[in-house]
Design an enzyme around this catalytic site. Structure first.
Site, mmCIF file in Angstrom:
data_model
loop_
_atom_site.group_PDB
_atom_site.id
_atom_site.type_symbol
_atom_site.label_atom_id
_atom_site.label_comp_id
_atom_site.label_asym_id
_atom_site.label_seq_id
_atom_site.Cartn_x
_atom_site.Cartn_y
_atom_site.Cartn_z
ATOM 1 N N TYR A 113 0.847 -1.192 0.000
ATOM 2 C CA TYR A 113 0.000 0.000 0.000
ATOM 3 C C TYR A 113 0.885 1.246 0.000
ATOM 4 O O TYR A 113 1.986 1.253 0.559
ATOM 5 C CB TYR A 113 -0.938 0.025 1.206
ATOM 6 C CG TYR A 113 -0.248 -0.020 2.555
ATOM 7 C CD1 TYR A 113 0.096 1.153 3.231
ATOM 8 C CD2 TYR A 113 0.049 -1.235 3.167
ATOM 9 C CE1 TYR A 113 0.721 1.116 4.471
ATOM 10 C CE2 TYR A 113 0.674 -1.279 4.404
ATOM 11 C CZ TYR A 113 1.008 -0.101 5.051
ATOM 12 O OH TYR A 113 1.632 -0.145 6.264
ATOM 13 N N MET A 134 1.419 5.396 1.033
ATOM 14 C CA MET A 134 0.989 6.263 2.128
ATOM 15 C C MET A 134 1.624 7.638 2.002
ATOM 16 O O MET A 134 2.667 7.814 1.362
ATOM 17 C CB MET A 134 1.350 5.656 3.473
ATOM 18 C CG MET A 134 2.832 5.466 3.707
ATOM 19 S SD MET A 134 3.241 5.118 5.440
ATOM 20 C CE MET A 134 2.857 6.691 6.191
ATOM 21 N N HIS A 194 6.456 3.906 16.624
ATOM 22 C CA HIS A 194 5.861 3.106 15.551
ATOM 23 C C HIS A 194 6.707 1.864 15.289
ATOM 24 O O HIS A 194 6.185 0.752 15.108
ATOM 25 C CB HIS A 194 5.775 3.980 14.294
ATOM 26 C CG HIS A 194 4.747 3.531 13.310
ATOM 27 N ND1 HIS A 194 3.441 3.243 13.638
ATOM 28 C CD2 HIS A 194 4.841 3.334 11.961
ATOM 29 C CE1 HIS A 194 2.777 2.901 12.554
ATOM 30 N NE2 HIS A 194 3.603 2.932 11.526
ATOM 31 N N GLN A 226 9.028 -6.036 6.532
ATOM 32 C CA GLN A 226 8.562 -4.962 5.660
ATOM 33 C C GLN A 226 9.720 -4.307 4.932
ATOM 34 O O GLN A 226 10.879 -4.392 5.339
ATOM 35 C CB GLN A 226 7.823 -3.895 6.453
ATOM 36 C CG GLN A 226 8.729 -2.988 7.295
ATOM 37 C CD GLN A 226 8.036 -1.711 7.749
ATOM 38 O OE1 GLN A 226 6.819 -1.574 7.680
ATOM 39 N NE2 GLN A 226 8.811 -0.763 8.221
#
Length: 281
Positions: free
Chosen positions: A176, A178, A203, A216
């Protein structure tokens, strides 16, 4: 020492290759089934063979990294992720696919162009050592020496994995794009570095709780795309993709300062597996 005058300073080399890191492209496609139905059995078989050949390129044409995926839902049937220092090698694979016998039966539905990068929030060994000193550790202490030595080794590994990543062979995939918000009440780019660093560290701590289950790669689209970053996730099980994205939405860096684009999720698959699953050949 005076800095060199701009007119006499050495100029950077003219090149399509980044000074460090790789180009990255994500592509998503749908099969045009009405066009496929008009093909003779022989032409259809040729199209399938060329599809597999293009997506299994020989070494001289292969990007440094290439993965293919089945995509779930209506947005696409399959997708590619590829990385290389040469952007034309990435774009070339897409155009060879579109120029193949299968190309007339393919509809590109979305793409994302980006670069790998080392985040400005990743502490250098020097910055890490300074932080330890601020915490009260003496540079001469055994603990200081051990921790800085270990971090320097980890730093090189983290830096390489961000710039020239090895892609995991895990089955579940999600991508995705962002942006960071620029709203009056929540403008990421008006925060000072220390606050952005704090929020990013928070985060990251949430993400570390999924170590061994999810990994990731964040690539940067700033200056290249409509979206600022692209996030690619791989997981040992698709449930972990849901779990990590849900949990990280509660972090302030995400809840207050992030906007998200379309999600593409799916599963690792070879070109032949894509054709078989989609009932193409």
């Amino acid at each position: 020492m005076m800095s060199q005058h701009p007119e006499t300073a050495p100029r950077p080399a003219i090149s399509l290759q980044p000074e460090e890191g790789w180009h990255c492209q994500h592509w998503f496609y749908r099969f045009a089934r009405p066009a496929l139905r008009r093909l003779s059995p022989g032409d259809r078989q040729q199209a399938c063979e060329e599809f597999c050949a293009v997506l299994t390129p020989p070494p001289d044409l292969a990007p440094a990294r290439l993965q293919t995926y089945l995509i779930m839902g209506h947005k696409a049937d399959f997708g590619l992720m590829m990385l290389d220092a040469d952007p034309l090698k990435l774009e070339g694979l897409h155009h060879r696919l579109m120029a193949s016998a299968m190309g007339a039966m393919l509809i590109p539905t979305w793409s994302f162009v980006s670069l790998t990068e080392v985040s400005e929030y990743l502490h250098t060994p020097q910055a890490y050592a300074e932080r330890l000193q601020k915490e009260g550790l003496s540079p001469e202490s055994p603990e200081f020496i051990q921790r800085t030595t270990q971090y320097a080794k980890r730093y090189e590994i983290m830096r390489k994995q961000r710039l020239n990543p090895d892609l995991p062979d895990w089955p579940a995939f999600c991508f995705y794009p962002m942006n960071k918000r620029r709203r009056p009440e929540a403008n990421w780019f008006m925060l000072n570095f220390e606050e952005r660093e704090r929020l990013t560290a928070e985060h990251g701590e949430t993400g570390m709780k999924f170590a061994g289950r999810v990994t990731q790669l964040v690539t940067v689209g700033i200056g290249l795309e409509d979206w600022e970053w692209g996030v690619t996730l791989w997981a040992r099980n698709p449930q972990y993709l849901k779990d990590i994205v849900y949990r990280m939405r509660f972090d302030e860096a995400s809840a207050r300062y992030a906007d998200f684009g379309p999600f593409y999720s799916g599963y690792r698959a070879s070109p032949q597996q894509i054709l078989d699953h989609c009932k193409i050949c």
